[in-house]
Enzyme design. Structure first.
Site, PDB file in Angstrom:
ATOM      1  N   GLU A   1      16.978  11.469  25.890  1.00 26.98           N
ATOM      2  CA  GLU A   1      15.587  11.900  25.913  1.00 26.98           C
ATOM      3  C   GLU A   1      15.195  12.656  27.187  1.00 26.98           C
ATOM      4  O   GLU A   1      14.324  12.210  27.942  1.00 26.98           O
ATOM      5  CB  GLU A   1      14.654  10.698  25.683  1.00 26.98           C
ATOM      6  CG  GLU A   1      14.881  10.028  24.338  1.00 26.98           C
ATOM      7  CD  GLU A   1      13.824   8.985  23.986  1.00 26.98           C
ATOM      8  OE1 GLU A   1      13.073   8.559  24.888  1.00 26.98           O
ATOM      9  OE2 GLU A   1      13.753   8.588  22.801  1.00 26.98           O
TER      10      GLU A   1
ATOM     11  N   GLU B   1      17.396   8.543  16.576  1.00 23.69           N
ATOM     12  CA  GLU B   1      16.737   7.257  16.839  1.00 23.69           C
ATOM     13  C   GLU B   1      15.538   7.133  15.920  1.00 23.69           C
ATOM     14  O   GLU B   1      14.757   8.072  15.797  1.00 23.69           O
ATOM     15  CB  GLU B   1      16.239   7.141  18.288  1.00 23.69           C
ATOM     16  CG  GLU B   1      17.287   6.866  19.334  1.00 23.69           C
ATOM     17  CD  GLU B   1      16.655   6.534  20.696  1.00 23.69           C
ATOM     18  OE1 GLU B   1      15.513   6.017  20.710  1.00 23.69           O
ATOM     19  OE2 GLU B   1      17.290   6.809  21.726  1.00 23.69           O
TER      20      GLU B   1
END
Length: 431
Positions: free
Chosen positions: A205, A322
């Protein structure tokens, strides 16, 4: 009881189909690396559907030999439900039980834990995505790299200097080189040569809020991707993006929910060294004050938009790397979580069935029995969650059948071409 029986039945069928698939792979003499072909992931010439899970903890737990059975159990349970891909950390920088004590100084015990993880994944037919650094402070992350550089006299004002400071970038490139060239003491294969690994991930991320223009992250991904590819041409590479859009795509602004974090799903994934796009999906966090139906509606639009952009603009596969729903959410029920899983499974299957770019989804996160200290609300212990486990097995079964269908189509076409060639030769001799 009905869900448990269905899950067991599907699991048995999945194992039989997987065994047949493995036999076919050996017959065709494939090298076993997952590659891309247009907007699809392919393995041994057939579509590869990356139905799997996150388990960030694998290396950490495996670094203690007395706890390695938990890693084995997780892979065994995942495989029995048809899961074929795991995403995990290949980093732990500074702090408690690190992989990297300081720049270039490594903890052999932790590396041996990662060796074991790769060996077990190989044993159970599960591919891996290995992430190389964290955006966040957990397990060190970019903050630790910046602090290491500060201790060497670098004047750095922000953790975001990770993306632009030459000393910090040098530390990180050394970590990349060390991991990729690691000789696995379990398998005897250097990581960069091991087909068990499907892909490397540049960062979990990445965010650079200090430069909302996106130029800093774009330059960093371009430079770092080229560096990875200079060492390893075998494996795929992805950036670790959540899927937020940059200012250059105002038509997608509503999906950003007001977040401008210096990344751009489209521009970042168009970089030549990036092989497939990733998206993370947490409507329960991003729309925490909205009701469940609003969150599901957003999720559906979020998935559709990214699949469309992967198909029409980026022209690369897309992985929903995710997703999940926390049991700590107000009013949580297993049904609500299953709705999130079912939405993603449906979108992936709908795209895949039409030869589209959706390659699969990885839920956050898989645990096994006896891991209560790792529970974060998103945890799934398959034996304790029969309805979710049944949903996962059902998706595995559908995707396996889909792969078989594409294999049959390919084999029929190949057979017809060979027959046409033979017939052509026969006519040539007769005349």
């Amino acid at each position: 009881m009905k869900n448990k029986l269905l899950s067991h039945f599907l699991g048995t069928i999945i194992l039989l189909i997987q065994l047949f698939s493995h036999l076919l792979q050996f017959t065709h003499g494939s090298d076993g690396f997952v590659r891309t072909k247009g907007t699809q992931l392919v393995l041994n010439g057939s579509p590869f559907y990356a139905h799997g899970f996150n388990a960030y903890w694998l290396m950490y737990v495996a670094s203690d030999p007395s706890q390695r059975y938990k890693v084995t159990n997780a892979f065994r349970e995942a495989s029995s439900h048809g899961l074929v891909l795991a995403r995990t950390w290949a980093f732990s920088d500074g702090g408690y039980r690190p992989l990297q004590y300081s720049p270039g100084s490594y903890n052999e015990q932790m590396f041996e834990g990662l060796d074991f993880v790769i060996g077990e994944a190989r044993k159970y037919g599960i591919k891996l995505i290995l992430s190389l650094v964290n955006n966040y402070d957990n397990f060190g992350g970019k903050k630790q790299y910046v602090n290491w550089a500060r201790s060497q006299g670098q004047y750095l004002t922000s953790d975001d200097d990770f993306f632009s400071n030459s000393v910090v970038k040098g530390y990180y490139k050394n970590h990349i080189k060390t991991v990729l060239n690691r000789y696995n003491r379990v398998t005897g294969v250097v990581y960069k040569n091991d087909p068990t690994i499907m892909a490397w991930e540049l960062m979990n991320e990445p965010r650079c809020t200090s430069d909302p223009s996106g130029r800093t992250i774009q330059a960093w991904i371009s430079e770092t991707a080229a560096f990875v590819k200079s060492i390893d041409r075998n494996h795929l590479l992805e950036a670790g993006l959540e899927g937020f859009y940059g200012a250059g795509h105002p038509q997608r602004a509503s999906l950003n929910l007001g977040m401008n974090i210096g990344t751009d799903f489209i521009t970042n994934n168009q970089i030549p060294g990036i092989d497939f796009a990733t998206v993370h999906s947490y409507p329960d966090q991003w729309l925490s004050s909205s009701n469940d139906q609003s969150q599901l509606s957003f999720l559906s639009n979020w998935l559709d938009a990214h699949i469309q952009d992967a198909q029409n603009i980026i022209r690369k596969p897309i992985l929903f790397a995710e997703f999940g729903k926390s049991s700590k959410d107000p009013g949580y029920s297993t049904y609500q979580r299953d709705q999130v899983f079912a939405t993603i499974c449906y979108k992936v299957y709908f795209s895949a069935k039409r030869g589209g770019p959706a390659a699969g989804g990885l839920f956050w996160q898989l645990l096994t029995e006896g891991m209560d200290s790792f529970r974060d609300g998103y945890d799934i212990v398959l034996s304790e969650n029969p309805s979710t486990a049944s949903l996962i097995s059902g998706q595995s079964y559908k995707l396996l059948l889909l792969r078989k269908m594409f294999e049959r189509t390919r084999n029929i076409a190949r057979s017809r071409r060979a027959k046409a060639i033979r017939n052509g030769k026969g006519k040539g001799i007769g005349h």
